[in-house]
Design a protein around this motif. Structure first.
Motif, mmCIF file in Angstrom:
data_model
loop_
_atom_site.group_PDB
_atom_site.id
_atom_site.type_symbol
_atom_site.label_atom_id
_atom_site.label_comp_id
_atom_site.label_asym_id
_atom_site.label_seq_id
_atom_site.Cartn_x
_atom_site.Cartn_y
_atom_site.Cartn_z
ATOM 1 N N UNK A 190 2.709 -32.806 -16.107
ATOM 2 C CA UNK A 190 2.877 -32.021 -14.883
ATOM 3 C C UNK A 190 1.870 -32.415 -13.809
ATOM 4 N N UNK A 191 1.366 -33.645 -13.885
ATOM 5 C CA UNK A 191 0.436 -34.083 -12.856
ATOM 6 C C UNK A 191 1.113 -34.178 -11.495
ATOM 7 N N UNK A 192 2.435 -34.399 -11.498
ATOM 8 C CA UNK A 192 3.166 -34.400 -10.232
ATOM 9 C C UNK A 192 3.040 -33.052 -9.537
ATOM 10 N N UNK A 193 3.146 -31.967 -10.309
ATOM 11 C CA UNK A 193 2.984 -30.623 -9.753
ATOM 12 C C UNK A 193 1.563 -30.425 -9.267
ATOM 13 N N UNK A 194 0.598 -30.921 -10.044
ATOM 14 C CA UNK A 194 -0.799 -30.743 -9.652
ATOM 15 C C UNK A 194 -1.082 -31.436 -8.321
ATOM 16 N N UNK A 195 -0.606 -32.666 -8.164
ATOM 17 C CA UNK A 195 -0.817 -33.373 -6.906
ATOM 18 C C UNK A 195 -0.036 -32.712 -5.773
ATOM 19 N N UNK A 196 1.147 -32.190 -6.062
ATOM 20 C CA UNK A 196 1.941 -31.507 -5.042
ATOM 21 C C UNK A 196 1.180 -30.310 -4.476
ATOM 22 N N UNK A 197 0.738 -29.414 -5.353
ATOM 23 C CA UNK A 197 0.040 -28.223 -4.869
ATOM 24 C C UNK A 197 -1.340 -28.587 -4.317
ATOM 25 N N UNK A 198 -1.918 -29.694 -4.821
ATOM 26 C CA UNK A 198 -3.177 -30.156 -4.258
ATOM 27 C C UNK A 198 -3.006 -30.570 -2.801
ATOM 28 N N UNK A 199 -1.933 -31.281 -2.511
ATOM 29 C CA UNK A 199 -1.653 -31.666 -1.137
ATOM 30 C C UNK A 199 -1.382 -30.464 -0.258
ATOM 31 N N UNK A 200 -0.633 -29.508 -0.790
ATOM 32 C CA UNK A 200 -0.322 -28.285 -0.030
ATOM 33 C C UNK A 200 -1.607 -27.517 0.292
ATOM 34 N N UNK A 201 -2.446 -27.311 -0.729
ATOM 35 C CA UNK A 201 -3.679 -26.553 -0.528
ATOM 36 C C UNK A 201 -4.638 -27.287 0.405
ATOM 37 N N UNK A 202 -4.669 -28.613 0.323
ATOM 38 C CA UNK A 202 -5.562 -29.383 1.190
ATOM 39 C C UNK A 202 -5.188 -29.225 2.655
ATOM 40 N N UNK A 203 -3.901 -29.159 2.928
ATOM 41 C CA UNK A 203 -3.460 -28.959 4.307
ATOM 42 C C UNK A 203 -3.984 -27.629 4.845
ATOM 43 N N UNK A 204 -3.837 -26.567 4.049
ATOM 44 C CA UNK A 204 -4.305 -25.255 4.493
ATOM 45 C C UNK A 204 -5.812 -25.262 4.719
ATOM 46 N N UNK A 205 -6.546 -25.887 3.797
ATOM 47 C CA UNK A 205 -7.998 -25.962 3.932
ATOM 48 C C UNK A 205 -8.396 -26.818 5.132
ATOM 49 N N UNK A 206 -7.723 -27.933 5.312
ATOM 50 C CA UNK A 206 -8.021 -28.838 6.421
ATOM 51 C C UNK A 206 -7.745 -28.167 7.764
ATOM 52 N N UNK A 207 -6.707 -27.355 7.806
ATOM 53 C CA UNK A 207 -6.337 -26.661 9.026
ATOM 54 C C UNK A 207 -7.369 -25.592 9.406
ATOM 55 N N UNK A 208 -7.992 -24.995 8.383
ATOM 56 C CA UNK A 208 -8.947 -23.905 8.643
ATOM 57 C C UNK A 208 -10.351 -24.411 8.951
ATOM 58 N N UNK A 209 -10.647 -25.654 8.567
ATOM 59 C CA UNK A 209 -12.032 -26.108 8.683
ATOM 60 C C UNK A 209 -12.456 -26.250 10.134
ATOM 61 N N UNK A 210 -13.738 -26.073 10.357
ATOM 62 C CA UNK A 210 -14.326 -26.263 11.676
ATOM 63 C C UNK A 210 -15.367 -27.369 11.585
ATOM 64 N N UNK A 211 -15.498 -28.118 12.640
ATOM 65 C CA UNK A 211 -16.452 -29.214 12.628
ATOM 66 C C UNK A 211 -15.790 -30.527 12.267
ATOM 67 N N UNK A 212 -16.606 -31.561 12.015
ATOM 68 C CA UNK A 212 -16.056 -32.896 11.739
ATOM 69 C C UNK A 212 -15.335 -32.960 10.395
ATOM 70 N N UNK A 213 -14.384 -33.875 10.321
ATOM 71 C CA UNK A 213 -13.628 -34.066 9.079
ATOM 72 C C UNK A 213 -14.542 -34.476 7.931
ATOM 73 N N UNK A 214 -15.598 -35.213 8.240
ATOM 74 C CA UNK A 214 -16.510 -35.671 7.189
ATOM 75 C C UNK A 214 -17.138 -34.495 6.451
ATOM 76 N N UNK A 215 -17.434 -33.418 7.146
ATOM 77 C CA UNK A 215 -18.003 -32.241 6.509
ATOM 78 C C UNK A 215 -17.012 -31.593 5.558
ATOM 79 N N UNK A 216 -15.753 -31.549 5.965
ATOM 80 C CA UNK A 216 -14.709 -30.973 5.107
ATOM 81 C C UNK A 216 -14.549 -31.822 3.835
ATOM 82 N N UNK A 217 -14.517 -33.141 4.023
ATOM 83 C CA UNK A 217 -14.356 -34.032 2.869
ATOM 84 C C UNK A 217 -15.546 -33.940 1.917
ATOM 85 N N UNK A 218 -16.730 -33.848 2.457
ATOM 86 C CA UNK A 218 -17.926 -33.770 1.621
ATOM 87 C C UNK A 218 -17.876 -32.546 0.712
#
Length: 402
Positions: A74-102
């Motif tokens: 079920x790694x396909x599901x894990x990567x699917x929801x990982x991508x979905x959750x990352x979008x929500x987190x990326x959308x909420x973050x403030x500041x540079x992208x590097x800080x979010x990635x770190x």
């Protein structure tokens, strides 16, 4: 339900924000639990004359057992929801992208550094202090490091999130199509009429697009670009491709590697893995609302929260839990379901009986290992450096470089 348990369930329910997408967390928990379940069920040990443990798999003796790996992969599901959750987190973050990635990458790296450093410290103690055979320690190290490749791949695809978001906004669900096409081309070259002329490293080209495929689908889903008609196309198209590859293209039945077989589907991912991931992704999108309603029940929601909070602990330490039972059992000789050739129905029944013990050991280990997931605010530079050196040493040993 006992009073303390009922109180814990109520506390978790009360602490859950109203906007929390319970279906996504439920899918992640399901995919997470499939990892230890698969490894515990499909991983066995044989004992050599010197008392050392060696890896074995029931799939070598039971080819008809392979469809179980379809359900547990079920790694396909894990990567699917990982991508979905990352979008929500990326959308909420403030500041540079590097800080979010770190921040995201630190959450992945701390538990991996913890488990490998602890095992590096355990190896000399087990070998010189308790007399555990060197071959047993090599087997154990291989199993411990086995699921950690996933963290490395997931780290890379997470770092690509900003590019995945741009692709999703421009192409929608079709942003994943080139990744599927890339894997198909590589598979044709390494398995088709020109296979003998292809270099052995060619399969490595499938690693990134193979696992990025479902992640990109998840990013497109999070951007609102995957609708029910797309989900049906993914489900039916993925299932049809999966069947065609098995029936007419000679792909192995098992989704995991089987000792003695020349071809494997998962390391690196073949087109069959992507077909399964597409079908799983379509089903996940279609079932999202129903799953969300189901998890509105506090008693069902609470374990989902607990599993998600311990995600990296489960991933990093579940093999250690199985080894904590198998290594002592090796001193008793053959123990059905623990130590002995996994070549009988009796072994499968015995292994199922042992799995609650593995789960209990994982819970016990997790009580102490869970701290590796939290920020290391009290860990100084010297301790972090020491952990890094220990982790590097363990990796060298586990990969057979020393």
């Amino acid at each position: 339900m006992s009073t303390p348990l009922r109180t814990a369930v109520r506390r978790i329910e009360a602490g859950t924000p109203a906007h929390r997408d319970r279906a996504i967390d439920g899918l992640r928990a399901l995919a997470l639990l499939a990892v230890p379940t698969g490894h515990w069920l499909l991983g066995g040990f044989t004992r050599s004359a010197d008392g050392a443990l060696h890896n074995a798999s029931p799939l070598s003796a039971f080819g008809g057992f392979a469809p179980v790996s379809w359900l547990l992969q079920m790694l396909g599901i894990f990567f699917l929801v990982g991508g979905y959750a990352s979008v929500l987190s990326f959308r909420r973050h403030e500041g540079p992208t590097s800080g979010w990635l770190k921040g995201r990458l630190a959450r992945l790296g701390r538990p991996v550094l913890g488990v490998t450093a602890v095992w590096a410290a355990l190896l000399p103690l087990l070998h010189h202090g308790l007399g555990v055979p060197g071959d047993t320690l090599r087997t154990a190290s291989t199993l411990v490091i086995q699921p950690l490749w996933f963290v490395g791949v997931y780290t890379v695809v997470t770092a690509l999130t900003p590019f995945c978001v741009r692709a999703a906004r421009r192409l929608g669900v079709w942003a994943a199509a080139p990744l599927l096409g890339s894997v198909a081309v590589v598979d044709f070259l390494r398995y088709g009429p020109y296979a003998d002329a292809m270099p052995s490293w060619l399969s490595v080209l499938n690693i990134l697009p193979g696992w990025l495929f479902a992640y990109q689908l998840g990013v497109s889903w999070g951007e609102g670009r995957v609708h029910r008609r797309h989900a049906w196309a993914l489900l039916l198209g993925g299932a049809a491709l999966f069947a065609a590859l098995l029936l007419w293209c000679g792909y192995p039945l098992s989704m995991v590697g089987v000792p003695g077989e020349a071809r494997t589907n998962s390391h690196p991912p073949s087109l069959l893995v992507l077909a399964l991931a597409a079908a799983q992704s379509g089903a996940a999108v279609l079932l999202r609302e129903r799953l969300g309603r189901l998890l509105a029940r506090p008693a069902l929601w609470a374990p989902v929260v607990v599993v998600n909070l311990s995600a990296m602990t489960i991933l990093c330490w579940h093999q250690t839990a199985m080894l904590a039972a198998a290594v002592p059992a090796s001193y008793l000789g053959g123990v059905p379901g623990l130590v002995g050739a996994p070549d009988s129905v009796g072994w499968i029944v015995a292994r199922l009986a042992w799995m609650p013990l593995f789960a209990g050991l994982l819970v016990l280990i997790g009580r102490y290992a869970r701290g590796f997931e939290s920020p290391w605010t009290r860990t100084g530079t010297a301790r972090r450096a020491a952990a890094g050196v220990l982790a590097a040493g363990f990796a060298v040993f586990a990969l057979g470089l020393a």
